[in-house]
Design an enzyme around this catalytic site. Structure first.
Site, short mmCIF file in Angstrom:
data_model
loop_
_atom_site.label_atom_id
_atom_site.label_comp_id
_atom_site.label_asym_id
_atom_site.label_seq_id
_atom_site.Cartn_x
_atom_site.Cartn_y
_atom_site.Cartn_z
N ASP A 257 34.16 40.51 34.08
CA ASP A 257 34.83 41.62 33.20
C ASP A 257 36.18 40.39 33.01
O ASP A 257 37.12 41.01 32.19
CB ASP A 257 35.39 42.48 34.36
CG ASP A 257 36.09 42.07 35.57
OD1 ASP A 257 35.05 41.44 36.41
OD2 ASP A 257 37.09 42.24 36.07
N ASN A 258 36.37 39.41 33.15
CA ASN A 258 37.46 38.48 32.84
C ASN A 258 37.26 37.51 31.93
O ASN A 258 37.89 36.55 31.54
CB ASN A 258 38.21 37.80 34.14
CG ASN A 258 38.78 38.98 34.89
OD1 ASN A 258 39.20 40.05 34.29
ND2 ASN A 258 39.05 38.65 36.24
P1 AMP Z 1 41.94 42.32 37.17
O1 AMP Z 1 41.84 41.94 38.72
O2 AMP Z 1 43.29 42.55 36.72
O3 AMP Z 1 40.97 41.80 36.49
O4 AMP Z 1 41.35 44.13 37.42
C1 AMP Z 1 40.36 44.34 37.83
C2 AMP Z 1 40.04 45.93 37.72
O5 AMP Z 1 40.85 46.67 38.52
C3 AMP Z 1 40.41 46.37 36.21
O6 AMP Z 1 39.44 47.57 35.91
C4 AMP Z 1 41.71 47.01 36.17
O7 AMP Z 1 42.13 47.76 35.40
C5 AMP Z 1 41.87 47.41 37.59
N1 AMP Z 1 43.23 47.31 37.93
C6 AMP Z 1 43.84 46.27 38.44
N2 AMP Z 1 45.08 46.64 38.88
C7 AMP Z 1 45.04 48.12 38.69
C8 AMP Z 1 46.08 48.93 39.02
N3 AMP Z 1 47.38 48.60 39.56
N4 AMP Z 1 45.84 50.38 38.58
C9 AMP Z 1 44.73 50.52 38.12
N5 AMP Z 1 43.79 49.84 38.01
C10 AMP Z 1 43.89 48.52 38.29
MG MG Z 2 40.33 42.02 34.74
#
Ligand code: AMP
Ligand code: MG
Length: 500
Positions: A257-258
């Site tokens: 997803d990244n």
């Molecule tokens: P990331 O680790 O930023 O790539 O995020 C992984 C997933 O978690 C993605 O679907 C983000 O939208 C979700 N996510 C991360 N932080 C938050 C947050 N504070 N509130 C809601 N969703 C989050």
């Molecule tokens: Mg992400």
């Protein structure tokens, strides 16, 4: 300051091609307004590149928009749906949980770019999260992504940071912030997986057609454009990972997803640049197995691409075996492409303009010695540029980076033997090496110092100083020479945190 004649209203002329995709691709959702928006920083050169008036963006009206308190006229904000493999495990529904796509704009060069507010509040994809971002990670993404851009590596960009005036509850209470992220697009490998895993092959096709039109229009007319798409993404990803290795970058969360379909570095969480070199370096506190260690990145990228290939299978050929064959053939481009790019990069890092048989071994030998002797990755290559081709020079600047300097001496002898086969003189080589080997990277301790000065003392000068050198990292900035230095033992950052 802009004059009355040149000032443009603080708005964005947005289009939203993503909105024209079928409904299941997104949720329409507006950013949630915040209590007290306050501009932390606007990226003026990027604003100009986007054809935006930085003064208008920095005006109270503009800041309201960057905070999500005011949606630009005509915009229809979206949260995008996506899935992803996180540390190898498939998660069927992730999506923008705290990011809202305001829309797309066409930049000065005619490129379509996403404008996204990260930390903009709850969306249908928020799950247990609060939809917000805190100032630390926002500053971190701003600094590191702009550092990446300065290094000439494909990346999403940071247009602005705005404080929300609202607390965010993490390990501790932190001030909230919103980052305006600019991206070629936010389509990820995980976006394809989202539909493929639901068996929604029509949507996979719609997404692939969209991506081809937006990012790879030149392949649209090929016999099998979907196979060509896979090959293109394989190529861009291989090149990107080679670039990361070249500057000692560790992404930290290479979940599918990244992984951007446009080949940009995206999602700066627990990422880090290495100080002293070791191939197995891991910074992320959550990566206990070292799945995303520095030297695992080429392999993991291939694994991620295999997930992409799988999601495309229904489009690659009508017959399943044939589709597998097409996928395999495209994925087979990865290893040779990565090697070619990486090896060329290594040669450039050593100042070799010609291609010799033992070049890669020579580079590997240096890296091995650097790892054993804990030599600073960035400085070793940067200072190597200044050494003389015949042994008249003084090698102290480099050899003292090695715990046992004689380990460097033995290598330097072989390097000089190899330089004999080069046509170039020292000056030409130095210029070329200095254009490849940066003096400045966003060093972890400097990033953390900048964040902590901002949070504790409301002092943004360390951040500004760092951003200044990161914008032109291949130049010497004598007044900021301290920012090129490795951390002192007590300054070394061992772990980085997602801290979302
Ligand atoms: P990331 O680790 O930023 O790539 O995020 C992984 C997933 O978690 C993605 O679907 C983000 O939208 C979700 N996510 C991360 N932080 C938050 C947050 N504070 N509130 C809601 N969703 C989050
Ligand atoms: Mg992400």
């Amino acid at each position: 300051m802009s004059t009355a004649e040149t000032a443009r209203p603080a708005t964005l002329t947005l289009d939203n091609s993503y909105l024209r995709l079928p409904e299941g691709f997104y949720a329409k959702v507006a950013p949630t307004p915040v209590a007290e928006p306050k501009l932390i920083r606007i990226n003026r050169p990027l604003a100009a590149e986007l054809g935006l008036d930085a003064d208008a963006l920095a005006s109270p009206e503009g800041v309201e928009m960057l905070a999500g308190n005011r949606v630009p006229d005509g915009a229809e904000p979206l949260a995008l749906a996506y899935a992803g493999h996180q540390f190898g495990n498939f998660v069927p529904s992730l999506g923008d949980g705290r990011a809202v796509l305001l829309g797309e704009l066409i930049d000065r060069t005619g490129r379509r770019r996403d404008v996204q507010l990260k930390g903009a509040g709850l969306t249908p994809f928020s799950r247990a999260g609060d939809g917000r971002a805190s100032i630390g990670p926002v500053m971190r993404e701003y600094l590191v992504s702009e550092g990446m851009a300065g290094l000439g590596i494909e990346t999403t960009r940071a247009l602005a940071m705005v404080a929300t005036g609202q607390p965010v509850y993490r390990q501790q209470v932190e001030p909230g912030a919103v980052l305006t992220r600019i991206a070629a697009s936010h389509v990820r490998v995980g976006t394809f997986e989202y539909f493929y895993r639901r068996g929604d092959h029509d949507s996979v096709r719609a997404l692939a057609d969209y991506v081809i039109e937006r990012h790879y229009p030149e392949i649209a007319d090929q016999d099998n454009p979907y196979a060509a798409l896979l090959t293109e993404v394989v190529t861009r990803t291989a090149d990107l990972v080679a670039d990361w290795l070249g500057v000692g970058f560790i992404h930290g969360v290479m979940n599918t997803d990244n992984v951007s379909i446009a080949g940009e570095t995206m999602d700066y969480g627990p990422c880090a640049f290495m100080d002293s070199y070791h191939p197995a370096t891991v910074y992320s506190s959550i990566d206990v197995q070292g799945r995303y260690a520095y030297n695992q990145q080429p392999r993991v990228a291939h694994w991620n691409l295999a997930q992409f290939a799988q999601s495309l299978l229904p489009l690659l050929a009508a017959d399943e075996d044939e589709a597998m064959e097409v996928a395999r053939a495209a994925l087979d481009h990865y290893a040779p492409r990565f090697e070619e790019t990486y090896h060329a990069l290594l040669r450039r890092k050593l100042g070799l303009a010609t291609e010799g048989e033992g070049d890669v071994d020579l580079a590997m030998d240096l890296l091995k010695r650097m790892a054993e002797q804990r030599a600073d990755f960035t400085l070793t290559f940067r200072r190597l540029a200044d050494l003389q081709r015949d042994d008249t020079g003084n090698d102290e600047t480099v050899r003292t980076l090695f715990e046992d300097p004689s380990a460097f001496d033995a290598w330097a002898e072989k390097w000089r033997e190899r330089l004999v086969a080069e046509d170039s003189d020292d000056d030409t080589r130095r210029t070329a090496m200095r254009a490849t080997n940066p003096a400045y990277i966003p060093r972890n301790h400097r990033v953390e110092q900048a964040i902590s000065a901002a949070m504790r003392e409301d002092d943004f000068t360390p951040m500004e100083r760092l951003l200044e050198v990161l914008a032109s990292p291949f130049e010497d900035h004598p007044e900021h020479a301290d920012l090129a230095k490795p951390p002192k033992p007590e300054e070394v950052v061992q772990r980085t945190f997602c801290g979302t």
